[in-house]
Scaffold this active site. Structure first.
Site, PDB file in Angstrom:
ATOM      1  CE  LYS A  81      47.942  10.292  26.039  1.00  9.70           C
ATOM      2  NZ  LYS A  81      48.252  11.666  25.628  1.00  9.70           N
ATOM      3  CD  GLU A 103      42.344  16.435  24.577  1.00  7.25           C
ATOM      4  OE1 GLU A 103      41.607  17.045  25.379  1.00  7.25           O
ATOM      5  OE2 GLU A 103      43.496  16.038  24.882  1.00  7.25           O
ATOM      6  CB  SER A 368      54.767   6.460  26.146  1.00  2.00           C
ATOM      7  OG  SER A 368      54.622   6.114  24.783  1.00  2.00           O
TER       8      SER A 368
END
Lengths: 383, 260
Positions: A81, A103, A368
């Site tokens: 991210k 969000e 990830s």
């Protein structure tokens, strides 16, 4: 808009007219920034010296087969991210915005946004389903420590999709000074394209590292798909190679029931959160509730480029159940000493299946995120 | 002549008063009766929502209305039936549907079914003019008019598209935000003039119309009418007199200069 924002029939810009100028402004800022060496140089500097890129490529020593892990779990913030929040943060500053909204589901993207908010000096507001606020108190505290305000969302099912709805409502009134830092390669144009470009670094590095370590490209590239940002970032630079691209969706408690998040495998075409894509819905078009042990894959839509890659056949999509993911999570910890996120464990679970069928294949797995956020849940589930 | 054109003719320069309700809120029978109350109160046109699970353009009041309809088990087919029954009771009152893209796309033949039920227009809240063309083509074939939203921040290029793709009226939003956003009684005559220059259909202001002075201010800014949603839905939800509320707001649409 300067770009079509379409991936085959999917994508587009399905938002109230009032938000279109904000998206046009964002597209223009993104395209201009791509041509601006100063922007690229600042972003690359942050990726290297703040976030810790490049991330390593690790060949598994003890798991069966020939599995390579792209270690986004080692990135600052603990997941991929961070790559794209830095990009969007710099764009927001370039557009003169002073406030970020985002969000979050379990809190990973909220934490990433709080990081960039603290680093670049934005007022930061995170919308999070009230249900998730309860379940993820530690991540709420992390965000608050970094100066973000977390607003629990009480509408709808009080989870991720409701948090996105609320962020879009906020943005409809606040777009002049506020950037909506959407967390994945979904949503209206230009988000799917922009987020892919900011995540492309994952696959670019991994491709070079595979050639360096193995002397050739992998046979298959495997990544988990919720909204699909880590998968599209890993796939992007392999698109023209003779390499299988495999996205792994959350099969939850099984694909034959309704408790899963397998949008591409079980959904139908529709429009949610600004894009035409696959959606889990009933025959009236009401959006379905989803389930996955991993909050990051628990989402009833998917990035529109994945919808296109599925229909065009360039990528394959499969499902992994909660149980399979947990078993892979445990196997990685026991055999390799790595705690991965439940999301990433879905990709690994499929890679292990593939490795047992084709032990000689080189399989690149997008790891990830790291598993710290999931440890207490794992303790309860594996006990 | 379309029901909207006939309505504007009948009004002889008075503003049109549009009243909004969510179909199926709080249940099908009550909803049918509330629609009649709108007409009894003097509404010139009726706007109806078909509930969607993820209404990003709606504020808390309209969201709650959709939730009540879902709780009563209301389906899209039930909403179309409500429209058909309303149409048989009120042959001349224009009825516009407000809903979201996924509702329109999920049901094969939604647009045709809506036209056959007797709806006159369709506004899809998350379809901006950029994406409107395929929807409008289908609406043209089915004989239902398209309504698009224009806001103060909508650039002229988009207003041109809005003029091209909409026919019943132009839904004008005075201030950024979602339904129920308080407009503070300020309405943008600049937007009205730009729409006029683009030859767009008659401007009608929505979002944040809840008091007689809002109605008068919107008409003074050049609007041909107003739509009141959240205030009526809220009134119905607390068991208030919907017809009386509509009546009091409708009274402010009368053009004093033309009635003298």
């Amino acid at each position: 808009m300067r770009l079509s924002g379409r991936f085959g029939r999917f994508g587009g810009c399905y938002v109230p007219e009032i938000l279109v100028p904000a998206l046009e402004q964002l597209e223009a800022a993104f395209l201009d920034a791509q041509e601006d060496p100063a922007f690229t140089s600042e972003l690359n500097g942050l990726l290297a010296n703040y976030a810790g890129r490049p991330t390593p490529l690790t060949r598994c020593r003890n798991l069966p087969g020939n599995i390579y892990l792209k270690r986004e779990d080692l990135l600052h913030g603990g997941a991929h991210k961070t790559n794209q929040v830095l990009g969007q943060g710099l764009l927001a500053r370039r557009m003169g915005k002073t406030r970020l909204i985002a969000e979050t589901g379990a809190g990973q993207h909220g934490v990433a946004t709080a990081i960039v908010g603290a680093l670049l000096g934005f007022e930061t507001v995170i919308y999070m389903g009230a249900e998730d606020v309860e379940r993820q108190k530690l991540n709420v505290f992390r965000m608050e420590l970094m100066g973000a305000r977390v607003i629990p969302v009480e509408s709808g099912g009080r989870t991720l999709k409701d948090a996105i709805n609320e962020a879009l409502r906020d943005w409809s009134a606040s777009f002049e000074g506020t950037h909506y830092l959407l967390g994945t390669a979904a949503g209206p144009h230009p988000f799917p394209t922009m987020v892919r470009e900011f995540q492309r670094i994952i696959g670019r590095e991994a491709r070079a590292q595979m050639i360096e370590q193995l002397g050739r490209l992998p046979d298959a590239v495997v990544a988990c798909v919720g909204g699909g940002s880590n998968a599209i970032g890993l796939f992007a630079d392999f698109m023209d190679d003779d390499v299988r691209l495999i996205g792994v969706e959350a099969a939850g408690k099984g694909l034959n029931g309704v408790e899963h998040g397998a949008t591409l495998l079980r959904g139908t075409a529709g429009v949610l959160h600004g894009a035409e894509t696959y959606v889990l819905q009933d025959s009236d078009g009401q959006i379905a509730d989803t389930w996955s042990v991993s909050a990051g894959l628990d989402y009833p839509a998917v990035g529109p480029e994945h919808a296109h890659l599925k229909d065009s056949g360039r990528a394959e999509y499969v499902g992994c159940t909660d149980a399979e993911a947990l078993s892979a999570f445990k196997a990685l910890a026991t055999n390799e000493g790595i705690l991965c996120a439940f999301e990433s464990a879905h990709a690994l679970a499929h890679a292990l299946k593939l490795a047992s069928q084709e032990p000689d294949s080189a399989i690149l797995v997008g790891l990830s995120g790291r598993g710290d956020k999931d440890v207490s849940q794992a303790q309860a589930l594996l006990a | 002549m379309s029901r909207y054109s006939a309505m504007f003719d009948r009004l002889h320069g008075d503003g049109a008063f549009g009243a909004f309700l969510m179909l199926g809120d709080p249940d099908l029978e009550t909803s049918a009766r509330l629609l009649d109350d709108l007409v009894a109160g003097g509404a010139d046109m009726v706007e109806v929502g078909i509930p969607f699970s993820d209404p990003v353009a709606d504020g808390p009041v309209i969201q709650a209305a959709a939730k009540r309809a879902f709780k009563a088990g209301v389906r899209v087919g039930d909403c179309l039936d409500l429209i058909a029954r309303f149409r048989s009771r009120h042959p001349d009152v224009p009825v516009g549907i407000l809903t979201y893209a996924n509702i329109v796309m999920a049901r094969a033949g939604f647009v045709r079914d809506a036209a056959e039920a007797g709806a006159d227009s369709l506004l899809i809240a998350d379809v901006p003019s950029l994406e409107a063309e395929p929807f409008v083509r289908e609406m043209d074939q089915a004989g239902i008019e398209s309504v698009l939203i224009a806001a103060a921040n909508t650039p002229d290029a988009a207003l041109q598209r809005i003029a091209k793709f909409s026919s019943a009226y132009t839904y004008c939003v005075s201030r950024a935000g979602i339904t129920g956003t308080h407009a503070g009684g300020e309405f943008d005559s600049g937007l009205v003039n730009r729409l006029k220059a683009a030859s767009a259909p008659p401007p009608i202001f929505g979002f944040g119309i809840s008091r007689p002075e809002h109605v008068r201010a919107a008409l003074a800014a050049g609007a041909r009418g107003v739509i009141c949603g959240s205030a009526i839905v809220e009134c119905a939800a607390r068991g208030g007199d919907v017809a009386a509320l509509v009546n009091s707001l409708k009274a402010s649409t009368r053009n004093e200069s033309s009635t003298q």
